[in-house]
Design a protein around this motif. Structure first.
Motif, short mmCIF file in Angstrom:
data_model
loop_
_atom_site.label_atom_id
_atom_site.label_comp_id
_atom_site.label_asym_id
_atom_site.label_seq_id
_atom_site.Cartn_x
_atom_site.Cartn_y
_atom_site.Cartn_z
N ALA A 175 94.80 36.85 4.28
CA ALA A 175 94.05 37.57 5.32
C ALA A 175 92.56 37.35 5.11
CB ALA A 175 94.38 39.06 5.29
N PHE A 176 91.83 37.47 6.21
CA PHE A 176 90.38 37.18 6.19
C PHE A 176 89.69 38.29 6.97
CE2 PHE A 176 87.27 33.49 5.96
CZ PHE A 176 86.19 34.17 6.47
N TYR A 177 88.85 39.05 6.28
CA TYR A 177 88.14 40.16 6.92
C TYR A 177 86.68 39.77 7.17
CZ TYR A 177 92.13 42.86 5.14
OH TYR A 177 93.38 43.32 4.88
N ILE A 178 86.18 40.13 8.33
CA ILE A 178 84.75 39.90 8.60
C ILE A 178 84.03 41.24 8.65
CG2 ILE A 178 83.05 38.76 10.06
CD1 ILE A 178 85.20 36.99 11.18
N ASP A 179 83.06 41.36 7.75
CA ASP A 179 82.28 42.57 7.58
C ASP A 179 81.40 42.82 8.81
OD1 ASP A 179 81.11 44.66 6.14
OD2 ASP A 179 79.53 43.37 5.33
N ASP A 180 81.17 44.07 9.15
CA ASP A 180 80.23 44.44 10.22
C ASP A 180 80.42 43.56 11.45
OD1 ASP A 180 79.29 45.56 7.83
OD2 ASP A 180 77.21 45.54 8.49
N PHE A 181 81.63 43.46 11.94
CA PHE A 181 81.86 42.54 13.04
C PHE A 181 82.95 43.05 13.95
CE2 PHE A 181 83.49 38.71 15.07
CZ PHE A 181 82.32 38.10 15.46
N PRO A 182 82.61 43.32 15.23
CA PRO A 182 81.27 43.20 15.80
C PRO A 182 80.38 44.38 15.42
CG PRO A 182 82.89 43.78 17.49
CD PRO A 182 83.64 43.66 16.20
N ARG A 228 72.64 36.70 -1.49
CA ARG A 228 73.94 36.13 -1.13
C ARG A 228 73.81 34.69 -0.63
NH1 ARG A 228 75.76 39.77 2.91
NH2 ARG A 228 74.71 41.70 2.34
N GLY A 229 72.67 34.08 -0.92
CA GLY A 229 72.55 32.63 -0.70
C GLY A 229 71.80 32.20 0.54
N ALA A 230 71.06 33.16 1.19
CA ALA A 230 70.37 32.81 2.44
C ALA A 230 69.53 31.55 2.31
CB ALA A 230 69.51 33.98 2.89
N THR A 271 88.45 37.98 -2.93
CA THR A 271 87.24 37.16 -3.01
C THR A 271 86.34 37.48 -1.83
OG1 THR A 271 88.32 35.36 -1.79
CG2 THR A 271 88.41 35.26 -4.19
N SER A 272 85.07 37.08 -1.94
CA SER A 272 84.15 37.35 -0.83
C SER A 272 83.01 36.36 -0.77
CB SER A 272 83.59 38.77 -0.94
OG SER A 272 82.74 38.84 -2.06
N GLY A 273 82.39 36.31 0.39
CA GLY A 273 81.17 35.56 0.57
C GLY A 273 81.37 34.06 0.74
N CYS A 274 80.24 33.36 0.70
CA CYS A 274 80.25 31.90 0.88
C CYS A 274 79.96 31.19 -0.43
CB CYS A 274 79.20 31.49 1.89
SG CYS A 274 79.55 32.08 3.54
N VAL A 314 99.17 35.66 -2.83
CA VAL A 314 98.35 36.30 -1.81
C VAL A 314 96.92 35.78 -1.90
CG1 VAL A 314 97.43 38.31 -3.09
CG2 VAL A 314 98.06 38.59 -0.72
N ASN A 315 96.22 35.82 -0.77
CA ASN A 315 94.78 35.58 -0.78
C ASN A 315 94.16 36.50 0.26
OD1 ASN A 315 92.24 34.06 0.48
ND2 ASN A 315 92.46 33.47 -1.66
N THR A 316 93.12 37.23 -0.14
CA THR A 316 92.37 38.04 0.82
C THR A 316 90.89 37.74 0.62
OG1 THR A 316 92.51 39.86 -0.78
CG2 THR A 316 94.01 39.95 1.08
N HIS A 317 90.25 37.36 1.70
CA HIS A 317 88.83 36.99 1.61
C HIS A 317 88.02 37.87 2.56
CE1 HIS A 317 85.54 34.41 0.44
NE2 HIS A 317 85.16 34.34 1.69
N PHE A 318 86.77 38.09 2.16
CA PHE A 318 85.88 38.97 2.91
C PHE A 318 84.58 38.22 3.16
CE2 PHE A 318 83.00 42.81 2.92
CZ PHE A 318 83.57 43.43 4.01
N LEU A 319 84.13 38.20 4.40
CA LEU A 319 82.89 37.47 4.71
C LEU A 319 81.85 38.41 5.32
CD1 LEU A 319 81.55 34.61 4.98
CD2 LEU A 319 82.31 34.67 7.36
N HIS A 320 80.62 38.33 4.82
CA HIS A 320 79.52 39.09 5.39
C HIS A 320 78.76 38.16 6.34
CE1 HIS A 320 79.93 41.68 1.79
NE2 HIS A 320 80.01 40.55 1.14
N PRO A 321 78.74 38.45 7.64
CA PRO A 321 77.97 37.58 8.53
C PRO A 321 76.49 37.52 8.14
CG PRO A 321 79.39 39.01 9.80
CD PRO A 321 79.44 39.49 8.38
#
Ligand SMILES: [Zn+2]
Length: 627
Positions: A281-288, A515-517, A478-481, A500-507
């Motif tokens: 599963a893949f979660y997108i933070d603050d979205f929309p 976080r690497g900007a 796991t999270s991020g880029c 299992v794999n669950t990932h979280f991404l912060h737009p």
């Protein structure tokens, strides 16, 4: 579908109206209005809800079934975990292996080394020594050897202190010589026994001396060794008499590495079989959400456009492509407003075009919308201690205020996506209080997705049903880029432990230097693609799921009870609480080849490791007769 409803209405109006002429005009006008509405609706990109492939049971059912499953474990334990009270390393090993055995549904006993005596051995198939001081075994060592020779299976769970007693086991452990503890910078897989293991070497963040320097006899099968110039064997297996030996010489006993230790344990004996989740599963933070605030320096540098344009023109396209390429179904969690309001009336955000645009696009991709918050203030009251870490966060004055805000965002979201069920919650900044957690149970939320690996005050979880209220915990691993070595190993570990794999991404990674900007979005996105390429190569079998679907997979995984036995050429797996599905990993250690399977099907996912799909509560795996 809305369209159908509109058509039905239209038909009804037609029937009533054909008696008078004014009615005809009304229809005409209505028709024009409806056409305008339909065009407008099209412009908003209507979505269709994809049917979940597996279903959530009701909360009540889950509470009951969980109770039943906890009472069911009546099988006689076959594994004995021997620990040493008061020893720090032993305690860490116990904290690692107990949940691992619990979740593998292995029946086990835990015993302090001072209580161990030789008469107990015959009751067990496997003994796992999680102790530092082998002199405490002095009186039983000769009997342990004899027990292994006649068919017992012995595991050394972590590198102990070298003593005369430990050395007296060297002849059965296969150790020629040992030296001091030594540095392990990384793991090299000599053998393709773990999913993803041989794809590359995996490095260890903050490496330290966590293994014993030693050399082995030639008849040991080394599965993992260190990446050092003079490699140290980290996991090996050896047959001794009718029994087997596994030594786990990798001394980092942390949650992120559970899968390494679980896999080492699975090498013990003739076979090992345990239930898994089989989901990604893949979660997108603050979205929309409203346009995130933050530092647009690097967006301007690389794209010369506003933050808002960047998200709709660049970011979303890339994220969309990632989903298409790897078959992902995103779960976006909504923030209604970036305010710090924690009391009073929570005003409706009327600026909805961004929510409609991104939310509907996400749903069109087969994704799901979950709840993150009215704003980004974690659900905690005044009694919560932020330890001066989140200066910008305001605590909620009362449970009622938290409830009002939560009700507002749920209502807001439901208005926007009328057919979407709001079942998934991700706590802002991974912070959640007991009071907040309790409140969630009073809403439509069925699954809380916080974190698997603890950091500071983060809400740490296991993949499980909460026994008290039936809420399903689906932690993100796991999270991020920027996937660092620690996350890489955690991901590898969880493929092998829970499948299992669950990932979280912060737009807003592109707006945050931490976080690497500074790397720029192109690089960050490249990293993310590399990670999914690795994951897809290592484990193409994972079922891609939304937040609700993976919660359903976790519920079945958690409820399942397993009893196993082997006789001649057949392995019998008896399952309790099989409702819709059950997945297992089966490890075969004697080179057995599967001839046929009754009550399920199988896929080989690594050397000697099989993914079983079980659809009957009695599954029989028959092995081909070996020459
Ligand atoms: Zn967030």
């Amino acid at each position: 579908m809305k369209f159908d409803r509109i058509k039905k209405k239209l038909n009804k109006v037609k029937k009533e109206s054909h008696i008078n002429l004014t009615g005809m005009y009304v229809i005409g006008i209505l028709y024009i209005i409806l056409m305008v509405v339909l065009v407008a609706v099209q412009a908003n990109v209507r979505y269709t809800i994809r049917d979940d492939r597996i279903k959530l049971l009701s909360k009540e059912e889950l509470v009951n079934l969980k109770k039943v499953s906890q009472q069911q474990n009546k099988v006689v334990p076959k594994t004995l975990l021997v620990v040493e009270d008061g020893d720090v390393a032993s305690q860490k090993a116990k904290n690692l292996f107990v949940p691992v055995f619990e979740q593998m549904k292995e029946e086990y006993d835990v015993l302090d080394v001072t209580e161990l005596n030789s008469r107990m051995f015959e009751n067990y198939d496997k003994i796992v020594l999680a102790i530092s001081h082998y002199p405490m075994l002095a009186e039983t060592i000769a009997d342990i050897k004899e027990w292994v020779r006649t068919g017992g299976n012995l595991m050394v769970a972590y590198p102990p202190e070298v003593s005369g007693s430990f050395q007296s086991l060297y002849d059965i452990l296969g150790i020629k010589d040992s030296g001091d503890t030594t540095m392990v910078e990384g793991l090299h897989f000599n053998n393709d026994f773990m999913i993803g293991g041989t794809l590359k070497d995996y490095f260890i963040i903050d490496a330290y001396d966590c293994a014993l320097g030693l050399s082995l006899k030639d008849d040991c099968d080394i599965y993992i060794q260190s990446t050092e110039e003079y490699p140290v064997p980290l996991v090996w297996r050896r047959d001794f008499g009718d029994g087997s030996i596994v030594v786990d010489n990798f001394g980092i006993l942390e949650k992120a590495y559970r899968g390494i230790h679980c896999s080492a344990y699975s090498l013990l004996g003739d076979y090992c079989v345990y239930p898994v989740i089989n989901a990604e599963a893949f979660y997108i933070d603050d979205f929309p959400s409203p346009v995130p605030g933050g530092d647009g320096t690097y967006v301007t540098r690389d794209y010369n456009m506003s933050i808002s344009d960047f998200y709709s023109r660049i970011w979303w396209n890339d994220i969309h492509d990632l989903a298409q390429k790897y078959g992902l179904y995103y779960t976006g969690v909504i923030i209604e407003d970036y305010s710090n309001q924690v009391s009073g009336e929570f005003k409706r955000n009327e600026e909805i075009s961004r929510f409609q645009y991104f939310g509907n696009m996400l749903l069109r991709l087969g994704g799901e919308i979950g709840i993150h918050g009215y704003n980004h203030m974690p659900l905690v009251l005044d009694n919560f201690d932020y330890k001066d870490q989140y200066d910008a966060y305001v605590q909620w004055p009362s449970v009622l205020d938290m409830r009002n805000a939560l009700e507002e965002v749920i209502d807001f979201t439901q208005e926007l996506y009328k057919e979407e069920e709001l079942l998934v919650y991700v706590p802002p900044s991974n912070v959640l209080s007991g009071e907040g957690r309790k409140l969630l149970n009073e809403t439509s939320i069925r699954s809380v997705a916080a974190v698997y690996l603890s950091t500071d005050m983060a809400y740490e979880q296991e993949f499980e049903i909460t026994p008290e209220d039936g809420m399903i915990n689906v932690p993100r691993i796991t999270s991020g880029c920027i996937i660092d070595e620690y996350m890489e190993l955690a991901a590898l570990s969880e493929l092998n432990f829970h499948f299992v794999n669950t990932h979280f991404l912060h737009p807003d990674d592109v707006l945050d230097e931490d976080r690497g900007a500074k790397l720029g979005w192109a690089r960050l996105y490249g990293n993310l693609c590399d990670y999914f390429e690795w994951l897809n190569t290592a484990c193409p079998w994972l079922r891609k799921m939304t937040g609700t679907e993976i919660a359903a997979a976790v519920q079945f995984y958690d409820l399942i009870g397993v009893d196993r036995s082997i006789k001649d050429n057949e392995l019998f797996i008896h399952l309790d609480n099989l409702i819709d599905e059950s997945w297992m990993l089966l490890r075969l250690n004697k080179g057995q080849k599967i001839d046929a399977i009754k009550g399920g099907s199988y896929t080989e996912v690594a050397d000697g490791l099989y993914l079983l799909e079980c659809n009957k509560d009695e599954v029989v795996v028959r092995f081909a007769i070996q020459e």
